[in-house]
Motif scaffolding. Structure first.
Motif, PDB file in Angstrom:
ATOM      1  N   CYS A 525       0.840  -1.196   0.000  1.00 39.13           N
ATOM      2  CA  CYS A 525       0.000   0.000   0.000  1.00 39.13           C
ATOM      3  C   CYS A 525       0.878   1.249   0.000  1.00 39.13           C
ATOM      4  O   CYS A 525       1.780   1.391   0.837  1.00 39.13           O
ATOM      5  CB  CYS A 525      -0.907   0.010   1.236  1.00 39.13           C
ATOM      6  N   ASP A 527      -0.297   4.347   0.565  1.00 42.61           N
ATOM      7  CA  ASP A 527      -0.750   5.347   1.530  1.00 42.61           C
ATOM      8  C   ASP A 527      -1.767   4.704   2.476  1.00 42.61           C
ATOM      9  O   ASP A 527      -2.104   3.523   2.348  1.00 42.61           O
ATOM     10  CB  ASP A 527      -1.344   6.551   0.805  1.00 42.61           C
ATOM     11  N   ARG A 528      -2.277   5.522   3.403  1.00 43.54           N
ATOM     12  CA  ARG A 528      -3.213   5.004   4.401  1.00 43.54           C
ATOM     13  C   ARG A 528      -4.518   4.574   3.753  1.00 43.54           C
ATOM     14  O   ARG A 528      -5.149   3.598   4.189  1.00 43.54           O
ATOM     15  CB  ARG A 528      -3.463   6.042   5.492  1.00 43.54           C
ATOM     16  N   ALA A 529      -4.930   5.269   2.705  1.00 43.32           N
ATOM     17  CA  ALA A 529      -6.162   4.868   2.021  1.00 43.32           C
ATOM     18  C   ALA A 529      -6.018   3.473   1.439  1.00 43.32           C
ATOM     19  O   ALA A 529      -6.938   2.637   1.510  1.00 43.32           O
ATOM     20  CB  ALA A 529      -6.495   5.879   0.924  1.00 43.32           C
ATOM     21  N   ARG A 532      -6.288   0.939   4.224  1.00 44.80           N
ATOM     22  CA  ARG A 532      -7.676   0.709   4.642  1.00 44.80           C
ATOM     23  C   ARG A 532      -8.389  -0.197   3.641  1.00 44.80           C
ATOM     24  O   ARG A 532      -9.148  -1.099   4.027  1.00 44.80           O
ATOM     25  CB  ARG A 532      -8.407   2.035   4.775  1.00 44.80           C
ATOM     26  N   ALA A 533      -8.168   0.032   2.352  1.00 41.04           N
ATOM     27  CA  ALA A 533      -8.804  -0.807   1.331  1.00 41.04           C
ATOM     28  C   ALA A 533      -8.305  -2.248   1.427  1.00 41.04           C
ATOM     29  O   ALA A 533      -9.080  -3.202   1.269  1.00 41.04           O
ATOM     30  CB  ALA A 533      -8.519  -0.232  -0.061  1.00 41.04           C
ATOM     31  N   GLN A 567     -11.076  -1.591  12.690  1.00 40.56           N
ATOM     32  CA  GLN A 567     -10.651  -0.351  12.065  1.00 40.56           C
ATOM     33  C   GLN A 567      -9.860   0.523  13.035  1.00 40.56           C
ATOM     34  O   GLN A 567      -8.863   1.140  12.644  1.00 40.56           O
ATOM     35  CB  GLN A 567     -11.874   0.424  11.551  1.00 40.56           C
ATOM     36  N   GLU A 571      -6.014   1.919  12.455  1.00 39.35           N
ATOM     37  CA  GLU A 571      -5.592   3.322  12.482  1.00 39.35           C
ATOM     38  C   GLU A 571      -4.477   3.537  13.514  1.00 39.35           C
ATOM     39  O   GLU A 571      -3.515   4.276  13.266  1.00 39.35           O
ATOM     40  CB  GLU A 571      -6.787   4.225  12.795  1.00 39.35           C
TER      41      GLU A 571
END
Length: 716
Positions: A525, A527-529, A532-533, A567, A571
Motif C-alpha cells: 500500500c 498510503d493510508r487509504a 484501509r482498502a 478499524q 488506524e
C-alpha cells in the motif's frame, strides 16, 4: 597466491615425500642446532639407501652449494634450515640446481608481522617463477615411515612405525601429537604432514597425493583455517570416494559474525567449514582422541553405504555397557531392540537375569561370547556391532571369540579394557584381523559413530534417501488454507537470473512465490487509504508492517504490528508506523500458528554460496541450533538438514503440533541455494520466520541483500 601461480606449480608430490636424494641446506656439526638435529633424524633414510647430502658454505667438510651436492648424485628434495631472511635465496638456489621440492623449517614469516610477511612473499615469488614445490615455512616437517624418512626435528618421531593412517595437519605440533597417539593405539602412519604457513603445498595438494597412495587406508585431517574453500572441498570429495577422511576443525568457540542479517549472526566460520567438509564426505570429530578412534576404525573396516544403520551393543560388564550406550545415544546412533527370534536364541546362551534386548549384557565374558556376537550380528536390524569387555584371559580368549562372532557383512568395533603387554598384543591381533579396537567405552562409541557417518555420507553421495523420507503425493499446484504462492508446475529447474538490488518485503515475497515458496495473502500500500482498502479486502486479523527495503529489522524500529482485527486497531497501527518513519505499508493476513524456522542463503567469503536451516526467531539466536550446507545442493542433501537440529523433535508433531514434510522444506532450501548461485550480485536471502503450519510451510518475512560493488568482483 594467484590462480596463475597455482596452475604453474601443479603436479605430484613424489619429489617431496618419496625423494631419491635429499640436501640439508644449513646442515651443522653443532649438536644443538636445527641443521644437526635434522641430519640425525634422516639417518634412517640414508640407511634405507637414500642419498643424503649436507650443504653449508661455511663448513669445509660439507658441500658449499646445492649445485655441488647435485653434481654428486640426485637431489630431489632440499631441506632448508636457515633463517627466514635467507630462505628465499636458498630456495632459488635449490630450484636452480634441479631440486623439485623443498621443506622450509624456519619461523619468522607471515605469522610474525609485516617483515615476516615480506619474507613469505619472496618465497611465493620463487615458487611461481621456478615451479618448485614447498612445504612450509614454519613447519616441523613430515614423517614417511614406509620410506624410513623422518623429515622432522621432533625427538621420538623416528619411533612411529609404518601404518595405514595418514595425517594432514595445519600445525606441526598437532601433526606429531596425532602421529604419537596413532602409534600408541597400534596403528602407525603412512604419512604425517604438518603444513605450517603453506605458502605452496596445502591440504588439497596432500589429499590429492594420498588418493593415489596404496599405503594409506584412511586420512586424519586437522583444519585451522581455509584459504580456498572450493578447492579443499573438491579434494576431500575426490579422496573420500576411495578412502575415508576424518576431520577435526579448530574454532568452535570463535564466533565470527556475518554481516547485515540473522543468518550471518548464526553461522560461524567453524560451522561452515565443518558443514562443507561433511558435505564433501568427511567424518567430523570434536577432539584429537576421538579423531584417533574414528580414523583408526575406518582404516580397518567400513560399513556399506546406507542412509541409516542399527548398532548391536554387546557388553561383558554392565557399567561400561551403560557408558557405551549413553554415548551412542548422545551421538544419535540407532540402537534398535532385537527381534523376538534373536532374543530367543540369546536366551539359550545367556543367564536369565541378563539384559538381552539391546544392549546385550553377558554378565561377564565367557566361552559363549563368540556365539552371542554372531547371534546379535545376525539380527536384521543390526548393521554394526559395538562390543566392550575387560581383559579376563581366564574367562575367554577375546580374539578367538571375535573371530567366531564376526561376519563379513557386519563390521565390529571392540573395546578391550586393561593394561600391560598382553592386552596390547590382543588389541594388535584384533586390528590385524580387521576389527576396530579401542581401550574404553567412549572410544568404541566414537569409532562406531564414525563408521555410521561414513556410511551415511557415501549413501548421500550415491543419491539414496533416508528411510523415513516422505515424498508428498502432490507437491505442485497446492493451495493451502488461504496460503498463496503455490508451486508452479514448471518450477523445477527454473531459477530467476538477473536478480539485483534491494527488495522490500513485498518484492522479496514475490520472488519467493516465483520459486514456489508459499506466502500469505497481502497487499503493498502506497498510503493510508490503500491500507484501509487492503484491510477491508483481506479481513482481520492482519499484520500491518512498514514497507521499506532499507530497513532490515522492522521489529527493532516498531515497524511490525500483529493481530489487527478492527478499524480502530488499524488506524492505531498506522499512526505508530508513521511515527517510525513509514512511507509505505504492507497489510498481510495473519498466518495460522505453528513452529517457526529460519531458512537462508548467503555468500561465504571462503566457501561461496551456503544455505542454513534452523529454528527461527530468538531460539535460533540463543542456541545457534542451525544446520549448514554448501550450495547448490541436492534435495537429498537438503532433506537431511532438519535431523541435525537439537530441536528437531519440535518438527515431528511435538504435543500435537504440525509435522514437517522434509521434502517440502528441501525444495525451499534448494531453491534459495540455486537462486544465490545463479545471481552473483546477490549476497544474501533470508526467510525468517518460515512457519511450519498444519497445512505446510509459509514464509512470513523475507530479506534480500545485494552485494556491494567491490564484493561483486571475482576474488583471485
Amino acid at each position: 597466491m594467484s590462480a596463475t601461480a597455482t596452475t604453474a606449480i601443479s603436479g605430484d608430490l613424489r619429489a617431496l615425500f618419496a625423494p631419491r636424494g635429499i640436501a640439508v641446506v644449513g646442515a651443522s656439526r653443532h649438536p644443538h642446532k636445527l641443521g644437526a638435529t635434522l641430519v640425525r633424524s634422516l639417518s634412517g633414510f640414508e640407511a634405507a639407501g637414500g642419498r643424503l647430502a649436507l650443504v653449508n658454505g661455511r663448513d669445509d667438510t660439507m658441500y658449499g652449494t646445492v649445485a655441488q651436492a647435485a653434481a654428486g648424485g640426485p637431489v630431489d628434495l632440499a631441506m632448508i634450515c636457515v633463517p627466514a631472511a635467507a630462505c628465499a635465496d636458498a630456495l632459488a638456489e635449490a630450484a636452480a640446481a634441479g631440486a623439485r621440492a623443498a621443506v622450509i623449517y624456519a619461523g619468522g614469516f607471515a605469522e610474525t608481522g609485516e617483515e615476516g610477511a615480506a619474507h613469505q612473499r619472496r618465497l611465493a615469488e620463487v615458487v611461481t617463477r621456478t615451479g618448485i614445490r614447498v612445504l612450509g615455512p614454519n613447519t616441523s616437517g613430515f614423517l614417511a615411515p614406509h620410506a624410513g624418512l623422518t623429515a622432522t626435528f621432533v625427538p621420538g618421531a623416528a619411533q612411529v612405525r609404518p601404518g595405514t593412517v595418514a595425517v594432514v595437519a595445519a600445525s606441526g605440533g598437532v601433526n606429531h601429537a596425532l602421529a604419537f597417539l596413532l602409534a600408541e593405539a597400534g596403528h602407525g602412519v603412512s604419512l604425517a604432514v604438518g603444513m605450517g604457513n603453506a605458502v605452496d603445498v596445502g591440504a588439497p595438494d596432500i589429499l590429492d597425493h594420498l588418493a593415489g597412495d596404496p599405503a594409506t587406508a584412511a586420512v586424519a585431517l586437522h583444519v585451522e583455517s581455509v584459504a580456498d574453500g572450493p578447492r579443499l572441498v573438491a579434494a576431500v570429495s575426490r579422496l573420500a570416494a576411495h578412502r575415508p577422511v576424518v576431520a577435526l576443525v579448530v574454532g568452535r568457540n570463535d564466533v565470527g559474525a556475518f554481516a547485515a542479517s540473522h543468518t550471518g549472526a548464526l553461522a560461524t566460520s567453524w560451522r561452515v567449514t565443518r558443514a562443507a567438509l561433511a558435505q564433501a564426505g568427511a567424518v567430523l570429530v570434536d577432539d584429537e582422541r576421538e579423531l584417533v578412534d574414528a580414523v583408526g576404525a575406518l582404516a580397518v573396516t567400513r560399513l556399506a553405504p546406507r542412509a541409516s544403520s542399527g548398532v548391536g551393543v554387546v557388553t561383558a560388564q554392565a557399567g561400561p555397557g551403560l557408558l557405551l550406550l549413553d554415548d551412542l545415544r548422545g551421538r544419535r546412533s540407532a540402537v534398535p531392540e532385537l527381534t523376538v527370534a534373536t532374543r530367543d536364541r540369546l536366551a539359550e546362551l545367556l543367564p536369565p537375569l541378563t539384559y538381552q534386548r539391546n544392549p546385550v549384557d553377558t554378565g561377564r565374558p565367557g566361552p559363549g561370547l563368540g556365539r552371542v556376537l554372531a547371534t546379535v550380528a545376525a539380527d536384521p536390524g543390526v548393521d554394526v556391532i559395538a562390543a566392550y569387555t575387560l581383559h579376563e584371559p581366564d574367562a575367554v580368549d577375546i580374539v578367538d571369540a571375535v573371530r567366531q562372532g564376526r561376519t563379513p557383512e557386519v563390521p565390529m568395533v571392540v573395546g578391550l579394557g586393561g593394561t600391560g603387554e598382553e592386552v596390547a598384543r590382543r588389541r594388535k591381533a584384533l586390528l590385524e584381523a580387521g576389527v576396530a579396537v579401542s581401550a574404553e567405552p567412549r572410544g568404541v562409541a566414537a569409532a562406531t559413530a564414525a563408521l555410521l557417518a561414513d556410511a551415511r555420507a557415501r549413501a548421500v553421495a550415491a543419491g539414496s534417501r533416508p528411510r523415513d523420507g516422505r515424498v508428498p503425493e502432490d507437491v505442485t499446484g497446492r493451495v493451502r488454507g488461504g496460503v498463496t504462492g503455490q508451486v508452479p508446475e514448471d518450477v523445477t529447474g527454473r531459477v530467476p537470473e538477473g536478480v539485483t538490488g534491494r527488495h522490500d518485503e513485498h518484492q522479496a515475497k514475490e520472488l519467493l512465490s516465483r520459486l514456489g515458496v508459499a506466502t500469505m495473502p497481502r497487499r503493498a500500500c502506497r498510503d493510508r487509504a490503500g491500507a484501509r482498502a487492503a484491510f477491508a479486502e483481506l479481513g482481520g486479523p492482519v499484520a500491518v508492517k512498514l514497507l521499506d527495503a532499507g530497513v532490515l529489522h522492522k521489529t527493532d524500529v516498531g515497524g511490525v504490528h500483529l493481530g489487527i482485527t478492527g478499524q480502530d486497531g488499524l488506524e492505531a497501527a498506522l499512526d505508530r508506523l508513521d511515527a517510525a518513519g513509514a512511507r509505505h505499508y504492507l497489510v498481510e493476513r495473519m498466518a495460522p500458528p505453528g513452529v517457526d524456522l529460519i531458512v537462508g542463503a548467503r555468500r561465504d567469503p571462503v566457501f561461496g554460496p551456503v544455505v542454513l536451516v534452523g529454528l527461527g526467531g530468538t531460539v535460533a539466536e540463543a542456541l545457534s541450533d542451525v544446520a549448514v550446507r554448501l550450495a547448490p545442493l541436492s534435495p537429498v542433501q537438503a532433506a537431511s538438514m532438519p535431523s541435525e537440529l537439537a530441536g528437531h523433535a519440535l518438527l515431528a508433531g511435538w504435543r500435537g503440533g504440525p509435522v514437517l514434510d522434509v521434502d517440502e522444506l528441501s525444495q525451499v532450501v534448494v531453491a534459495l541455494g540455486d537462486l544465490l548461485d545463479a545471481n552473483p550480485l546477490l549476497d544474501e536471502i533470508e526467510i525468517n520466520p518460515l512457519r511450519l503450519t498444519a497445512d505446510g510451510l509459509v514464509a512470513l518475512d523475507a530479506v534480500i541483500i545485494p552485494r556491494e560493488a567491490d564484493d561483486a568482483q571475482p576474488h583471485l
